[in-house]
Design a protein around this motif. Structure first.
Motif, PDB file in Angstrom:
ATOM      1  N   GLY A   7     -70.003  -3.061  21.912  1.00  0.00           N
ATOM      2  CA  GLY A   7     -70.512  -2.601  20.631  1.00  0.00           C
ATOM      3  C   GLY A   7     -71.147  -1.234  20.741  1.00  0.00           C
ATOM      4  O   GLY A   7     -71.357  -0.719  21.843  1.00  0.00           O
ATOM      5  N   PRO A   8     -71.483  -0.630  19.608  1.00  0.00           N
ATOM      6  CA  PRO A   8     -72.084   0.702  19.620  1.00  0.00           C
ATOM      7  C   PRO A   8     -73.507   0.672  20.154  1.00  0.00           C
ATOM      8  O   PRO A   8     -74.139  -0.387  20.254  1.00  0.00           O
ATOM      9  CB  PRO A   8     -72.056   1.107  18.137  1.00  0.00           C
ATOM     10  CG  PRO A   8     -72.089  -0.190  17.398  1.00  0.00           C
ATOM     11  CD  PRO A   8     -71.311  -1.155  18.242  1.00  0.00           C
ATOM     12  N   SER A   9     -74.026   1.838  20.506  1.00  0.00           N
ATOM     13  CA  SER A   9     -75.406   1.934  20.978  1.00  0.00           C
ATOM     14  C   SER A   9     -76.348   1.406  19.906  1.00  0.00           C
ATOM     15  O   SER A   9     -76.163   1.655  18.711  1.00  0.00           O
ATOM     16  CB  SER A   9     -75.748   3.391  21.308  1.00  0.00           C
ATOM     17  OG  SER A   9     -74.916   3.876  22.336  1.00  0.00           O
ATOM     18  N   GLY A  10     -77.357   0.648  20.359  1.00  0.00           N
ATOM     19  CA  GLY A  10     -78.363   0.139  19.438  1.00  0.00           C
ATOM     20  C   GLY A  10     -78.010  -1.154  18.747  1.00  0.00           C
ATOM     21  O   GLY A  10     -78.740  -1.601  17.860  1.00  0.00           O
ATOM     22  N   CYS A  11     -76.905  -1.806  19.153  1.00  0.00           N
ATOM     23  CA  CYS A  11     -76.500  -3.030  18.454  1.00  0.00           C
ATOM     24  C   CYS A  11     -77.137  -4.282  19.041  1.00  0.00           C
ATOM     25  O   CYS A  11     -76.937  -5.380  18.512  1.00  0.00           O
ATOM     26  CB  CYS A  11     -74.987  -3.173  18.449  1.00  0.00           C
ATOM     27  SG  CYS A  11     -74.265  -3.599  20.040  1.00  0.00           S
ATOM     28  N   GLY A  12     -77.893  -4.172  20.153  1.00  0.00           N
ATOM     29  CA  GLY A  12     -78.570  -5.326  20.732  1.00  0.00           C
ATOM     30  C   GLY A  12     -77.981  -5.835  22.031  1.00  0.00           C
ATOM     31  O   GLY A  12     -78.435  -6.844  22.574  1.00  0.00           O
ATOM     32  N   VAL A  33     -71.887  -5.333  29.741  1.00  0.00           N
ATOM     33  CA  VAL A  33     -72.228  -4.628  28.507  1.00  0.00           C
ATOM     34  C   VAL A  33     -71.612  -3.240  28.541  1.00  0.00           C
ATOM     35  O   VAL A  33     -71.730  -2.523  29.536  1.00  0.00           O
ATOM     36  CB  VAL A  33     -73.761  -4.520  28.358  1.00  0.00           C
ATOM     37  CG1 VAL A  33     -74.146  -3.414  27.394  1.00  0.00           C
ATOM     38  CG2 VAL A  33     -74.342  -5.839  27.880  1.00  0.00           C
ATOM     39  N   THR A  34     -70.913  -2.869  27.477  1.00  0.00           N
ATOM     40  CA  THR A  34     -70.344  -1.528  27.394  1.00  0.00           C
ATOM     41  C   THR A  34     -70.150  -1.146  25.934  1.00  0.00           C
ATOM     42  O   THR A  34     -70.079  -2.007  25.055  1.00  0.00           O
ATOM     43  CB  THR A  34     -68.992  -1.449  28.140  1.00  0.00           C
ATOM     44  OG1 THR A  34     -68.503  -0.111  28.109  1.00  0.00           O
ATOM     45  CG2 THR A  34     -67.957  -2.361  27.504  1.00  0.00           C
ATOM     46  N   HIS A  35     -70.069   0.159  25.694  1.00  0.00           N
ATOM     47  CA  HIS A  35     -69.711   0.647  24.363  1.00  0.00           C
ATOM     48  C   HIS A  35     -68.300   1.229  24.369  1.00  0.00           C
ATOM     49  O   HIS A  35     -67.850   1.775  23.367  1.00  0.00           O
ATOM     50  CB  HIS A  35     -70.709   1.715  23.891  1.00  0.00           C
ATOM     51  CG  HIS A  35     -70.674   2.978  24.715  1.00  0.00           C
ATOM     52  ND1 HIS A  35     -71.367   3.098  25.900  1.00  0.00           N
ATOM     53  CD2 HIS A  35     -70.013   4.148  24.542  1.00  0.00           C
ATOM     54  CE1 HIS A  35     -71.147   4.301  26.403  1.00  0.00           C
ATOM     55  NE2 HIS A  35     -70.321   4.952  25.610  1.00  0.00           N
ATOM     56  N   GLU A  36     -67.584   1.082  25.497  1.00  0.00           N
ATOM     57  CA  GLU A  36     -66.258   1.660  25.644  1.00  0.00           C
ATOM     58  C   GLU A  36     -65.173   0.582  25.506  1.00  0.00           C
ATOM     59  O   GLU A  36     -65.038  -0.283  26.377  1.00  0.00           O
ATOM     60  CB  GLU A  36     -66.122   2.340  27.006  1.00  0.00           C
ATOM     61  CG  GLU A  36     -67.076   3.521  27.195  1.00  0.00           C
ATOM     62  CD  GLU A  36     -66.857   4.220  28.512  1.00  0.00           C
ATOM     63  OE1 GLU A  36     -65.858   3.886  29.194  1.00  0.00           O
ATOM     64  OE2 GLU A  36     -67.677   5.078  28.875  1.00  0.00           O
ATOM     65  N   PRO A  37     -64.397   0.619  24.429  1.00  0.00           N
ATOM     66  CA  PRO A  37     -63.342  -0.387  24.245  1.00  0.00           C
ATOM     67  C   PRO A  37     -62.340  -0.442  25.392  1.00  0.00           C
ATOM     68  O   PRO A  37     -61.896  -1.523  25.776  1.00  0.00           O
ATOM     69  CB  PRO A  37     -62.664   0.053  22.941  1.00  0.00           C
ATOM     70  CG  PRO A  37     -63.699   0.849  22.222  1.00  0.00           C
ATOM     71  CD  PRO A  37     -64.491   1.548  23.292  1.00  0.00           C
ATOM     72  N   ASP A  38     -61.976   0.715  25.967  1.00  0.00           N
ATOM     73  CA  ASP A  38     -61.002   0.726  27.062  1.00  0.00           C
ATOM     74  C   ASP A  38     -61.528  -0.060  28.262  1.00  0.00           C
ATOM     75  O   ASP A  38     -60.771  -0.773  28.935  1.00  0.00           O
ATOM     76  CB  ASP A  38     -60.686   2.164  27.486  1.00  0.00           C
ATOM     77  CG  ASP A  38     -59.845   2.899  26.458  1.00  0.00           C
ATOM     78  OD1 ASP A  38     -59.319   2.239  25.543  1.00  0.00           O
ATOM     79  OD2 ASP A  38     -59.723   4.138  26.552  1.00  0.00           O
ATOM     80  N   MET A  71     -70.038  -6.872  19.128  1.00  0.00           N
ATOM     81  CA  MET A  71     -71.391  -6.984  18.592  1.00  0.00           C
ATOM     82  C   MET A  71     -71.671  -5.823  17.655  1.00  0.00           C
ATOM     83  O   MET A  71     -71.285  -4.681  17.906  1.00  0.00           O
ATOM     84  CB  MET A  71     -72.404  -7.005  19.743  1.00  0.00           C
ATOM     85  CG  MET A  71     -73.768  -7.525  19.377  1.00  0.00           C
ATOM     86  SD  MET A  71     -74.735  -7.871  20.888  1.00  0.00           S
ATOM     87  CE  MET A  71     -76.241  -8.497  20.138  1.00  0.00           C
ATOM     88  N   ARG A  72     -72.372  -6.135  16.560  1.00  0.00           N
ATOM     89  CA  ARG A  72     -72.719  -5.106  15.576  1.00  0.00           C
ATOM     90  C   ARG A  72     -73.978  -5.555  14.837  1.00  0.00           C
ATOM     91  O   ARG A  72     -74.050  -6.686  14.357  1.00  0.00           O
ATOM     92  CB  ARG A  72     -71.567  -4.911  14.590  1.00  0.00           C
ATOM     93  CG  ARG A  72     -71.716  -3.738  13.634  1.00  0.00           C
ATOM     94  CD  ARG A  72     -70.660  -3.776  12.544  1.00  0.00           C
ATOM     95  NE  ARG A  72     -69.317  -4.006  13.079  1.00  0.00           N
ATOM     96  CZ  ARG A  72     -68.417  -4.767  12.460  1.00  0.00           C
ATOM     97  NH1 ARG A  72     -68.713  -5.377  11.322  1.00  0.00           N
ATOM     98  NH2 ARG A  72     -67.217  -4.930  12.980  1.00  0.00           N
ATOM     99  N   GLY A  73     -74.969  -4.675  14.783  1.00  0.00           N
ATOM    100  CA  GLY A  73     -76.183  -4.990  14.043  1.00  0.00           C
ATOM    101  C   GLY A  73     -76.892  -6.236  14.530  1.00  0.00           C
ATOM    102  O   GLY A  73     -77.468  -6.984  13.731  1.00  0.00           O
TER     103      GLY A  73
END
Length: 375
Positions: free
Chosen positions: A54-59, A210-215, A227-229
């Motif tokens: 998920g993006p940064s800050g999503c938990g 944990v990562t924000h990189e889909p690849d 994960m989001r919000g």
């Protein structure tokens, strides 16, 4: 919690087939009244790699810290091998959870040798047994020759492998990894990720990455939890999460996405590319038809005419090339569409660089489109 928690874990040599190595149930964490982790649940089996994406800050990282025991949840439970280790009343200390940790900052001790760093978490065994375990792991990560060296003498990739060996040394039942490869350059990253994954599988650890990189998630995970919000919005095998996205944002998180806007009438949405099926969506509903650039087919303009419509690709719509760029393994071509002036992105394998201003006809694969109600 019973005092013999450690022994109970060790006695579980033969677990039931479907007992998760790690299970978290309905975890919630609030800061100043805001739920940054909101009702998150996961099950991870021995030898399974699950990616919290998920993006940064999503938990994501907050969830990891609660599992590790360095942060306390407001509600929810954490279980290891069928045993409760933490809820809002009971709490097994972090050092007794048999959980390994790897972070973006390798955090090697500069005053200790490579051997000293790897042996740091080994609490049990003789000096000879500890040395043997250190040598075994350093050999598996191809760093045995540096056993008596110091971290400052190693490259970033080598330090990362030492950190991996240190985390694996106590044979943790669970490995938590928070963006561990983000500090490495692209040239090294794929090889080290593959080596890390191989070692973790051999150790039969349950891994939460944990990562924000889909690849990275697609490359490493057996299962992805998107994960989001503060919430997990979709969970499943990488193929399913990619090909059956839950909403438009899920499509866009993995790749660029094109969007057509339309209104439903008789379970059909009419667009310049023809009709799209919209089953189960009430008449009058506005929808977004979402598709990825690689699922657009291009054809040449023939005296103002394009290809004939087909059931699989629909009706062609004309556009004019705005720009074309070669990306290494594919070409990205952007079009300005005749019908509304919108921009539409396409990707083509290999080198395809039509000049700006060239007219072409575009069709969209029906089996690769997603229809979502507009928000």
């Amino acid at each position: 919690m019973p005092d013999d928690f450690d022994q109970e874990l060790k006695d579980k040599a033969a677990l039931p087939d479907r007992t998760p190595r790690l299970e978290i149930k309905n975890l919630v964490r609030r800061y100043e009244g805001l739920a940054v982790v909101d009702d998150v649940s996961l099950r991870i089996m021995p030898g399974q790699v699950t990616c919290l994406l998920g993006p940064s800050g999503c938990g994501k990282s907050t969830t990891l810290r609660m599992i590790a025991g360095v942060e306390m949840q407001d509600s929810g439970e954490i279980w290891v091998d069928g045993k409760l280790v933490c809820d809002t009343h009971f709490r097994v200390p972090p050092e007794r959870r048999e959980i390994g940790l790897m972070f973006q900052d390798f955090a090697l001790f500069p005053h200790l040798t490579v051997a000293g760093n790897v042996a740091f978490g080994l609490r049990n065994g003789t000096r000879e047994e500890k040395r043997a375990r250190v040598e075994e792991l350093l050999d598996r990560v191809d760093l045995l020759r540096f056993i008596d060296g110091y971290p400052h003498q190693l490259s970033g990739g080598e330090q990362q492998r030492v950190a991996l060996a240190r985390a694996l040394a106590p044979r943790p039942r669970i490995m938590l990894m928070d963006e561990p490869f983000s500090g490495l350059d692209n040239r090294l990253r794929d090889g080290i990720r593959d080596q890390t994954l191989s070692l973790l599988k051999e150790e039969d650890s349950a891994v939460l990455l944990v990562t924000h990189e889909p690849d990275e998630a697609m490359r490493m995970a057996d299962e992805i939890a998107l994960m989001r919000g503060g919430k997990i919005v979709q969970q499943g095998a990488p193929y399913n999460v990619y090909t059956r996205p839950v909403d438009q944002a899920a499509v866009a998180f993995f790749s660029d996405a094109n969007v057509l806007h339309a209104q439903v009438n008789g379970a059909l949405a009419q667009t310049p590319f023809g009709q799209f099926l919209a089953p189960g969506i009430p008449d009058g509903t506005y929808v977004d038809i979402v598709f990825r650039p690689q699922h657009v087919r291009l054809d040449f303009d023939r005296a103002g005419k394009g290809p004939l419509p087909t059931p699989s690709d629909g009706v062609p719509a004309r556009g004019v090339v705005e720009r074309a760029r070669f990306m290494g393994h594919e070409s990205l071509v952007e079009f300005r569409m005749d019908h509304d002036g919108s921009t539409l992105k396409t990707t083509v394998p290999n080198v395809f660089l039509p000049k700006p201003g060239k007219a072409m006809w575009l069709t969209v694969r029906r089996d690769r489109c997603f229809v979502f109600p507009s928000h």
